[in-house]
Design a protein around this motif. Structure first.
Motif, PDB file in Angstrom:
ATOM      1  N   ASP A 206       0.850  -1.184   0.000  1.00 23.69           N
ATOM      2  CA  ASP A 206       0.000   0.000   0.000  1.00 23.69           C
ATOM      3  C   ASP A 206       0.893   1.244   0.000  1.00 23.69           C
ATOM      4  O   ASP A 206       1.774   1.404   0.857  1.00 23.69           O
ATOM      5  CB  ASP A 206      -0.897  -0.021   1.240  1.00 23.69           C
ATOM      6  N   VAL A 207       0.671   2.123  -0.962  1.00 27.93           N
ATOM      7  CA  VAL A 207       1.504   3.325  -1.063  1.00 27.93           C
ATOM      8  C   VAL A 207       1.316   4.232   0.148  1.00 27.93           C
ATOM      9  O   VAL A 207       2.185   5.055   0.449  1.00 27.93           O
ATOM     10  CB  VAL A 207       1.194   4.097  -2.366  1.00 27.93           C
ATOM     11  N   ARG A 208       0.183   4.090   0.840  1.00 28.45           N
ATOM     12  CA  ARG A 208      -0.047   4.917   2.018  1.00 28.45           C
ATOM     13  C   ARG A 208       0.880   4.535   3.169  1.00 28.45           C
ATOM     14  O   ARG A 208       1.009   5.280   4.133  1.00 28.45           O
ATOM     15  CB  ARG A 208      -1.504   4.789   2.471  1.00 28.45           C
ATOM     16  N   SER A 209       1.503   3.346   3.098  1.00 29.45           N
ATOM     17  CA  SER A 209       2.418   2.934   4.163  1.00 29.45           C
ATOM     18  C   SER A 209       3.860   3.368   3.900  1.00 29.45           C
ATOM     19  O   SER A 209       4.744   3.048   4.690  1.00 29.45           O
ATOM     20  CB  SER A 209       2.368   1.410   4.337  1.00 29.45           C
ATOM     21  N   ILE A 210       4.107   4.120   2.791  1.00 27.51           N
ATOM     22  CA  ILE A 210       5.468   4.577   2.502  1.00 27.51           C
ATOM     23  C   ILE A 210       5.872   5.646   3.511  1.00 27.51           C
ATOM     24  O   ILE A 210       5.128   6.582   3.793  1.00 27.51           O
ATOM     25  CB  ILE A 210       5.556   5.130   1.067  1.00 27.51           C
ATOM     26  N   ASP A 211       7.062   5.473   4.088  1.00 32.98           N
ATOM     27  CA  ASP A 211       7.639   6.468   4.987  1.00 32.98           C
ATOM     28  C   ASP A 211       8.573   7.342   4.155  1.00 32.98           C
ATOM     29  O   ASP A 211       9.705   6.948   3.832  1.00 32.98           O
ATOM     30  CB  ASP A 211       8.391   5.771   6.123  1.00 32.98           C
ATOM     31  N   TRP A 212       8.116   8.571   3.788  1.00 29.26           N
ATOM     32  CA  TRP A 212       8.861   9.415   2.847  1.00 29.26           C
ATOM     33  C   TRP A 212      10.147   9.936   3.471  1.00 29.26           C
ATOM     34  O   TRP A 212      11.169  10.050   2.784  1.00 29.26           O
ATOM     35  CB  TRP A 212       7.981  10.568   2.380  1.00 29.26           C
ATOM     36  N   ARG A 213      10.129  10.231   4.749  1.00 27.39           N
ATOM     37  CA  ARG A 213      11.350  10.715   5.383  1.00 27.39           C
ATOM     38  C   ARG A 213      12.424   9.629   5.404  1.00 27.39           C
ATOM     39  O   ARG A 213      13.603   9.879   5.093  1.00 27.39           O
ATOM     40  CB  ARG A 213      11.057  11.190   6.806  1.00 27.39           C
ATOM     41  N   ALA A 214      12.024   8.408   5.798  1.00 32.04           N
ATOM     42  CA  ALA A 214      12.986   7.304   5.807  1.00 32.04           C
ATOM     43  C   ALA A 214      13.452   6.979   4.391  1.00 32.04           C
ATOM     44  O   ALA A 214      14.615   6.608   4.182  1.00 32.04           O
ATOM     45  CB  ALA A 214      12.357   6.084   6.462  1.00 32.04           C
ATOM     46  N   SER A 215      12.556   7.124   3.405  1.00 32.56           N
ATOM     47  CA  SER A 215      12.946   6.876   2.010  1.00 32.56           C
ATOM     48  C   SER A 215      13.989   7.877   1.556  1.00 32.56           C
ATOM     49  O   SER A 215      14.948   7.535   0.846  1.00 32.56           O
ATOM     50  CB  SER A 215      11.709   6.945   1.109  1.00 32.56           C
TER      51      SER A 215
END
Length: 438
Positions: A206-215
């Protein structure tokens, strides 16, 4: 003391003097010889004070299983000991064989085994070991008083754990817990979940579970994974009042409740939830609180082993006081009781709204399948069959009414036949676990 062999000796010897000229003197002579032989035999019997007893064997067994207890008999005297031994247990221990015969040289030991097939749960103690030391002729024996035997009997108690027939479906329920853990991680965050770990994104996440800061820090797409919340609190309440003594099929209602509570406790412990126990009627009969996940389950099983129905009406206000005495953390409260209208109206219903306001409440009652069978009219029914079916229908209607009232008061009700009762209770717990409503 003399044996049966001494009586046989007299029965054979006393008629012989009747053929002699002076029979009475001959009779006295026969008696004197027999008594002399008996005294000589008694003197040659080994002393009981030189016999040492020691026990070993199983301490616990599940009801319906078999345990073995061994008794080591050692002859510490300087004489041969010809012993007859009776190892007595309480009748419900199902002990056998009780009688043993031994011939021990000086300093020799021999072990006798007693097989125990208990018929009731709880503590089943050994009562007394009675020893007799016989002479070589078998005419007389030594035996000490009962008080001496009590002092020299090794103490041993077999703890009989309650019957756990639903253990056969345990692998299926544990597999469902593993599925719940995996499905929550795949779907992402939901109610009743907590953060688990960060991992690389894979197709299908699920794209909603992406952690953008960690990415951004890792220069790669990273997602958060979630798992069901751990360390939830589950309280199993066993009603040990008079209604728990009613037999459902071949076992009391309390045994069916204990079986379901055991299955539920094992599942909750494997899911890293805390499990407490409260058994009560007019007083608290067993309480298990606190402790780690590894030590809690053995304590629960041990506490359930000693429970028996009491001939008294259950005081559910005591349950309310006990739950209010605890801290205010929300718990899953599972009450195993009888879904009968009179105990519900006078006992549980008045306190249920207060309990449901603070905790998630499940009321579980096992149903007798014989009542459902009696409610069906057989072919060619007679007047007596019609009355029986009407009475059974009334009982079922009252259970439906109790179930509806409990549901309106905020409780989840589990009403199932004895064969499926434990599984149904476990399914409700697993559903609450999967939807995060603990």
């Amino acid at each position: 003391m003399v044996t049966r062999r001494f009586a046989v000796l007299l029965a054979i010897g006393l008629p012989l003097p009747a053929l002699l000229p002076a029979p009475w003197l001959a009779v006295l002579g026969v008696l004197a010889v027999a008594l002399l032989l008996a005294l000589l035999d008694l003197a040659m019997a080994g002393p009981l004070t030189g016999v040492r007893l020691q026990r070993d064997g199983d301490r616990t067994v599940w009801l319906g299983g078999t345990a073995v207890c061994s008794l080591t008999v050692t002859n510490d005297s300087t004489q041969f000991s010809r012993l007859s031994l009776r190892d007595a247990w309480v009748p419900s221990a199902g002990a056998g064989p009780l009688f043993h015969r031994l011939l021990l040289a000086p300093g020799e030991s021999e072990q006798v085994r007693t097989v125990l097939v208990p018929t009731r749960a709880g503590d089943r103690p050994a009562i007394r070991v009675t020893l007799r030391s016989h002479g070589p002729l078998g005419l007389a024996y030594r035996q000490r008083r009962q008080a001496w035997s009590d002092r020299h009997t090794p103490r041993w108690t077999l703890r009989v754990l309650p019957r756990f027939p639903s253990r056969r479906i345990l692998p299926e329920k544990l597999a469902r817990i593993r599925v719940i853990d995996g499905s929550v991680v795949t779907r992402g965050r939901g109610h009743g979940t907590e953060f688990d770990v960060l991992r690389e994104y894979v197709i299908g996440d699920d794209v909603r579970s992406i952690d953008w800061r960690a990415s951004a820090r890792n220069h790669d797409v990273v997602v958060r994974t979630w798992r069901p919340e751990r360390d939830r609190r589950l309280v199993c309440v066993l009603d040990t009042g008079r209604t728990s003594a009613v037999r459902i099929g071949d076992v009391p209602r309390l045994d069916a409740s204990i079986d379901a509570a055991l299955l539920l406790s094992v599942l909750a412990a494997r899911a890293d939830d805390r499990v407490d126990l409260l058994a009560m009627d007019t007083a608290v009969r067993a309480r298990v609180e606190g402790g780690g996940h590894r030590t809690q389950l053995p304590r629960l099983i041990d506490a359930m082993a000693g429970l028996e129905p009491a001939l008294a009406e259950t005081d559910f206000s005591l349950l309310a006081r006990e739950m209010l005495r605890r801290d205010r953390k929300r718990s899953l409260l599972v009450i195993f009781t009888a879904l009968e209208i009179a105990p519900m109206i006078e006992g549980l219903l008045p306190v249920l709204p207060r309990l449901a306001a603070r905790h998630k409440v499940i009321v579980a009652g096992v149903r007798d399948p014989a009542v459902s069978t009696l409610a069906v009219l057989p072919a060619g029914a007679r007047a007596a069959d019609v009355h029986t079916a009407a009475a059974a229908e009334r009982v079922l209607a009252q259970r439906d009414k109790v179930r509806d009232v409990l549901s309106r008061s905020g409780a989840t009700v589990v009403d199932a036949d004895a064969g499926a009762f434990a599984s149904r209770v476990a399914d409700v717990y697993l559903l609450l676990k999967a939807t995060g409503r603990l």
